[in-house]
Design a protein around this motif. Structure first.
Motif, mmCIF file in Angstrom:
data_model
loop_
_atom_site.group_PDB
_atom_site.id
_atom_site.type_symbol
_atom_site.label_atom_id
_atom_site.label_comp_id
_atom_site.label_asym_id
_atom_site.label_seq_id
_atom_site.Cartn_x
_atom_site.Cartn_y
_atom_site.Cartn_z
ATOM 1 N N ALA A 16 0.803 -1.226 0.000
ATOM 2 C CA ALA A 16 0.000 0.000 0.000
ATOM 3 C C ALA A 16 0.836 1.277 0.000
ATOM 4 O O ALA A 16 0.441 2.270 -0.613
ATOM 5 C CB ALA A 16 -0.941 0.004 1.211
ATOM 6 N N PHE A 17 1.994 1.259 0.688
ATOM 7 C CA PHE A 17 2.708 2.511 0.924
ATOM 8 C C PHE A 17 4.149 2.548 0.422
ATOM 9 O O PHE A 17 4.777 3.606 0.501
ATOM 10 C CB PHE A 17 2.705 2.839 2.420
ATOM 11 N N ALA A 18 4.710 1.456 -0.054
ATOM 12 C CA ALA A 18 6.123 1.410 -0.460
ATOM 13 C C ALA A 18 6.980 2.162 0.559
ATOM 14 O O ALA A 18 7.642 3.153 0.241
ATOM 15 C CB ALA A 18 6.302 2.000 -1.863
ATOM 16 N N PRO A 19 6.959 1.728 1.808
ATOM 17 C CA PRO A 19 7.631 2.486 2.867
ATOM 18 C C PRO A 19 9.147 2.523 2.719
ATOM 19 O O PRO A 19 9.761 1.587 2.212
ATOM 20 C CB PRO A 19 7.237 1.740 4.145
ATOM 21 N N THR A 20 9.727 3.638 3.178
ATOM 22 C CA THR A 20 11.179 3.748 3.250
ATOM 23 C C THR A 20 11.675 3.133 4.555
ATOM 24 O O THR A 20 12.856 2.837 4.682
ATOM 25 C CB THR A 20 11.621 5.212 3.148
ATOM 26 N N GLU A 21 10.775 2.971 5.499
ATOM 27 C CA GLU A 21 11.085 2.290 6.758
ATOM 28 C C GLU A 21 9.800 1.645 7.260
ATOM 29 O O GLU A 21 8.731 2.245 7.197
ATOM 30 C CB GLU A 21 11.614 3.269 7.801
ATOM 31 N N LEU A 22 9.915 0.419 7.746
ATOM 32 C CA LEU A 22 8.763 -0.282 8.299
ATOM 33 C C LEU A 22 9.240 -1.229 9.385
ATOM 34 O O LEU A 22 10.082 -2.093 9.139
ATOM 35 C CB LEU A 22 8.023 -1.075 7.215
#
Length: 92
Positions: A16-22
């Protein structure tokens, strides 16, 4: 082997968000025997997510976006979910 709830949270939020950090933490052991502990060991989680998708969004809108991305998990398979969502460059 089926996905764990933690793996499903990671997959859904990544899609959903293509996070840079998760960072997803399973906090269930700290809540053993408390309300909402279903004995599965996968009932309480905390999420820290950083994504450009959150830029310009107020905190409540970010929380709603994360919950929407998780679909039926909160309230069905996850009893408690703490969310810290931020855009890149924002204070941690």
């Amino acid at each position: 082997m089926p996905e764990t709830v933690e793996q499903e949270i990671v997959r859904r939020l990544t899609e959903a968000f293509a996070p840079t950090e998760l960072v997803v933490n399973n906090d269930s052991a700290r809540h053993h025997g408390h309300s909402g502990d279903d004995g599965s060991g996968e009932s309480h989680f905390s999420v820290a997510i950083e994504s450009a998708a959150f830029a310009g969004m107020p905190r409540l809108q970010r929380q709603r976006a994360v919950n929407a991305a998780l679909g039926d998990l909160p309230g069905q398979r996850v009893h408690a979910l703490a969310i810290r969502a931020r855009a890149p460059g924002e204070a941690r």
